[in-house]
Structure formats: structure tokens, C-alpha cells
Scaffold this motif. Structure first.
Motif, PDB file in Angstrom:
ATOM      1  N   SER A  16      41.400 146.426   4.726  1.00 51.06           N
ATOM      2  CA  SER A  16      42.173 147.432   4.001  1.00 51.06           C
ATOM      3  C   SER A  16      42.629 148.490   4.985  1.00 51.06           C
ATOM      4  O   SER A  16      41.801 149.114   5.645  1.00 51.06           O
ATOM      5  N   GLU A  17      43.942 148.653   5.119  1.00 52.27           N
ATOM      6  CA  GLU A  17      44.507 149.648   6.018  1.00 52.27           C
ATOM      7  C   GLU A  17      44.972 150.844   5.209  1.00 52.27           C
ATOM      8  O   GLU A  17      45.511 150.693   4.114  1.00 52.27           O
ATOM      9  N   ASN A  18      44.760 152.006   5.748  1.00 55.28           N
ATOM     10  CA  ASN A  18      45.195 153.234   5.093  1.00 55.28           C
ATOM     11  C   ASN A  18      46.493 153.693   5.750  1.00 55.28           C
ATOM     12  O   ASN A  18      46.543 153.896   6.952  1.00 55.28           O
ATOM     13  N   PHE A  19      47.540 153.858   4.956  1.00 57.26           N
ATOM     14  CA  PHE A  19      48.858 154.266   5.442  1.00 57.26           C
ATOM     15  C   PHE A  19      49.197 155.607   4.821  1.00 57.26           C
ATOM     16  O   PHE A  19      49.160 155.760   3.604  1.00 57.26           O
ATOM     17  N   SER A  20      49.489 156.619   5.650  1.00 54.79           N
ATOM     18  CA  SER A  20      49.814 157.937   5.099  1.00 54.79           C
ATOM     19  C   SER A  20      51.083 158.481   5.740  1.00 54.79           C
ATOM     20  O   SER A  20      51.371 158.215   6.905  1.00 54.79           O
ATOM     21  N   ILE A  21      51.826 159.223   4.934  1.00 55.64           N
ATOM     22  CA  ILE A  21      53.061 159.882   5.362  1.00 55.64           C
ATOM     23  C   ILE A  21      52.839 161.384   5.211  1.00 55.64           C
ATOM     24  O   ILE A  21      52.401 161.847   4.155  1.00 55.64           O
ATOM     25  N   THR A  22      53.134 162.140   6.269  1.00 52.57           N
ATOM     26  CA  THR A  22      53.037 163.599   6.212  1.00 52.57           C
ATOM     27  C   THR A  22      54.307 164.205   6.805  1.00 52.57           C
ATOM     28  O   THR A  22      55.062 163.526   7.497  1.00 52.57           O
ATOM     29  N   LYS A  23      54.509 165.458   6.554  1.00 46.47           N
ATOM     30  CA  LYS A  23      55.669 166.198   7.061  1.00 46.47           C
ATOM     31  C   LYS A  23      56.978 165.458   6.778  1.00 46.47           C
ATOM     32  O   LYS A  23      57.861 165.369   7.622  1.00 46.47           O
ATOM     33  N   PRO A  61      45.899 146.289   1.210  1.00 49.01           N
ATOM     34  CA  PRO A  61      44.938 145.198   1.423  1.00 49.01           C
ATOM     35  C   PRO A  61      45.587 144.053   2.212  1.00 49.01           C
ATOM     36  O   PRO A  61      46.756 143.738   2.010  1.00 49.01           O
ATOM     37  N   PHE A  62      44.835 143.456   3.122  1.00 52.39           N
ATOM     38  CA  PHE A  62      45.307 142.334   3.932  1.00 52.39           C
ATOM     39  C   PHE A  62      44.241 141.253   3.975  1.00 52.39           C
ATOM     40  O   PHE A  62      43.057 141.543   4.038  1.00 52.39           O
ATOM     41  N   GLU A  63      44.702 140.013   3.967  1.00 54.41           N
ATOM     42  CA  GLU A  63      43.820 138.879   4.263  1.00 54.41           C
ATOM     43  C   GLU A  63      43.932 138.635   5.767  1.00 54.41           C
ATOM     44  O   GLU A  63      45.026 138.498   6.295  1.00 54.41           O
ATOM     45  N   VAL A  64      42.793 138.587   6.445  1.00 60.40           N
ATOM     46  CA  VAL A  64      42.782 138.472   7.898  1.00 60.40           C
ATOM     47  C   VAL A  64      42.205 137.111   8.282  1.00 60.40           C
ATOM     48  O   VAL A  64      40.990 136.942   8.332  1.00 60.40           O
ATOM     49  N   ASN A  65      43.092 136.146   8.533  1.00 63.42           N
ATOM     50  CA  ASN A  65      42.687 134.787   8.934  1.00 63.42           C
ATOM     51  C   ASN A  65      41.447 134.346   8.178  1.00 63.42           C
ATOM     52  O   ASN A  65      41.345 134.484   6.974  1.00 63.42           O
TER      53      ASN A  65
END
Length: 193
Positions: free
Chosen positions: A93-100, A83-87
Motif C-alpha cells: 500500500s503506497e501513500n500518495f499525497s498532494i500539497t501546495k 493498493p498494489f499487488e507486488v509479484n
């Protein structure tokens, strides 16, 4: 910044499952059997704290070699919403994923300082180190877009090298024979002399 976050996520996934260290590293039989997976090559019957810890590490390295983990060990992939507050435009809300994801350099495992027993020799305490480990992963970050910022997906590959990854470890003993890992704490960086 993204590289640091992805390294932290990858390393956390690797070391955050203490109940699986015994089985994954092969320090002790997973079935609780009578087999002796620890192969003391330096001395026939290890009795000092350093000899016992070295024997445990030799057994772990032999097990990792047998599994092919000296080249690379796959680790759990992960995904998180950030979650981010944007000005003044509200929140995002950004989705961050790690694969491989995988880690290399595990077979550089060695004792980093002298080990010791507790008063009744039922617990062995020591410190181990893996040098020049690399965390490798593909990542994807999806920005939903807020206000005038457009939606966007960014992906790539991250490779992070850790000069030294330490673990302070305690091993339960029975008549100087390792039984299981009582606890461990992982630390990244240089250890003071």
C-alpha cells in the motif's frame, strides 16, 4: 505516469465540488440576495443565449480578478492510499499525497460554442473553455516496502498544462435572468468542430 495521476487528482479536486461552484466563482450571490453580480458589459440587457452566457462569464472573470485568482487559485490538498499487488511477494500500500496545490489560467474562461435555451427559456445550455490552465502541486509518495523492495519516500513538484478544459453547463433562468447552475460536466482535451 505519476504526472498524469497527480494532474487527474488535482483537477478532480478542483471540479468535483459542484455545490460550491456558485459561491467560489461568484456567478450568483451566495446569500441569495437581490444583488446583481453579473455585469453585462457587451450589451445593456442580454436577451440571446450567447449574450446571457457571455454576461455570466464576464461576471465570473470579474469576481475571480477581485479575489486574485487570475494569477493563481489554491485548491484542496489530498491524500490517498494506493493498493498494489507486488509479484509473488504479496500486496503493498503506497501513500500518495498532494500539497501546495494550485491552478493558474482560470481567467482565460470564455464561451466555446453557441449557447441555447430549452423550449420555455427556463434553462440555458452552453459550453465554456479555459485554455492553457496549469495544475501545480508538490507530491509525496511513500512506499512501505515489500519483500526485497526497501521502504522509500519520493517527493517532488508536478506542473501539468491542459491545452483546453471544457465544461458543458446548464444554468436555470427566470425571465432570462440567471438563477443558479443546474449542472455541468468538465472535459479535458480538444472539442471536435
Amino acid at each position: 505516469m505519476l504526472r498524469i495521476v497527480s494532474l487527474a487528482v488535482t483537477l478532480a479536486v478542483c471540479v468535483a465540488r459542484p455545490n460550491q461552484w456558485d459561491d467560489q466563482l461568484g456567478l450568483f450571490p451566495a446569500d441569495g440576495g437581490d444583488s446583481q453580480p453579473i455585469l453585462p458589459r457587451a450589451v445593456a440587457n442580454p436577451t440571446t443565449p450567447n449574450q446571457i452566457l457571455d454576461a455570466v462569464l464576464e461576471g465570473a472573470i470579474a469576481y475571480m480578478e477581485a479575489l486574485g485568482w487570475c494569477g493563481s487559485k489554491n485548491v484542496q490538498n489530498g491524500e490517498s492510499n494506493l493498493p498494489f499487488e507486488v509479484n509473488s511477494d504479496g500486496s503493498s500500500s503506497e501513500n500518495f499525497s498532494i500539497t501546495k496545490a494550485n491552478v493558474t489560467g482560470l481567467c482565460s474562461l470564455r464561451r466555446s460554442k453557441s449557447a441555447s435555451f430549452n423550449a420555455d427559456q427556463s434553462v440555458l445550455s452552453g459550453s465554456v473553455v479555459v485554455e492553457n490552465a496549469r495544475a501545480n502541486a508538490d507530491y509525496t509518495v511513500t512506499f512501505a516496502g515489500v519483500g526485497e523492495a526497501p521502504a522509500q519516500t519520493v517527493s517532488g513538484q508536478v506542473v501539468e498544462r491542459v491545452d483546453k478544459l471544457f465544461a458543458d453547463i446548464q444554468i436555470n433562468l427566470d425571465n432570462l435572468v440567471p438563477q443558479n447552475i443546474a449542472s455541468y460536466t468538465a472535459k479535458i482535451g480538444s472539442r471536435p468542430a
